[in-house]
Design a protein around this motif. Structure first.
Motif, short mmCIF file in Angstrom:
data_model
loop_
_atom_site.label_atom_id
_atom_site.label_comp_id
_atom_site.label_asym_id
_atom_site.label_seq_id
_atom_site.Cartn_x
_atom_site.Cartn_y
_atom_site.Cartn_z
N ARG A 20 -4.25 -3.15 -1.27
CA ARG A 20 -3.05 -4.50 -1.76
C ARG A 20 -3.84 -5.32 -1.66
O ARG A 20 -3.57 -5.62 -0.79
N THR A 32 6.68 -0.80 7.50
CA THR A 32 7.80 -1.38 8.79
C THR A 32 7.92 -1.90 10.10
O THR A 32 8.47 -0.91 9.97
N VAL A 50 -0.09 5.17 5.91
CA VAL A 50 -0.63 3.92 4.81
C VAL A 50 -1.52 3.93 4.10
O VAL A 50 -1.99 3.85 3.13
N HIS A 86 1.27 4.26 1.18
CA HIS A 86 2.95 3.84 2.01
C HIS A 86 3.31 2.46 2.58
O HIS A 86 2.21 2.21 3.04
N THR A 87 4.35 1.47 2.52
CA THR A 87 4.27 0.17 3.74
C THR A 87 4.90 0.77 4.34
O THR A 87 6.20 1.58 4.54
N VAL A 98 0.15 -2.78 5.71
CA VAL A 98 0.88 -2.13 4.27
C VAL A 98 -1.37 -1.61 3.97
O VAL A 98 -2.09 -2.32 4.36
N ARG A 128 4.02 -5.46 9.19
CA ARG A 128 4.02 -4.51 7.60
C ARG A 128 3.04 -4.34 8.20
O ARG A 128 1.29 -5.19 8.10
#
Length: 84
Positions: A42, A26, A19, A23-24, A38, A36
């Motif tokens: 973002r 899930t 992260v 990147h995300t 995140v 999620r």
């Protein structure tokens, strides 16, 4: 990247490092997405819409719900009584 709850718990540091790189992650429960993770930088969808001016905060505060009315008897009888 999809990751199950157990995998997330067992390797939390590794997934948080993902992260941090943007990147995300899930999180899934029995294969079904439930959350999620995140990067903080973002914007959320709501924040994006606010920035674009497509949504606006409410002008008035939501009123509290009225106090419940306590009655006696069966609900269906009370409904029938009101319909007469």
């Amino acid at each position: 990247m999809d990751v199950g709850i157990r995998e997330l718990r067992d390797n939390l540091s590794r997934h948080l490092a993902e992260v941090r790189t943007g990147h995300t992650v899930t999180v899934t429960d029995h294969g079904r997405p439930i959350a999620r993770i995140v990067p903080v930088e973002r914007l959320t969808k709501l924040e994006q819409l606010r920035d674009e001016g497509r949504v606006h905060p409410a002008r008035k505060r939501k009123r509290p719900a009225p106090e419940p009315i306590h009655g006696t008897g069966i609900v269906s009888d009370l409904i029938d009584e009101q319909r007469r």
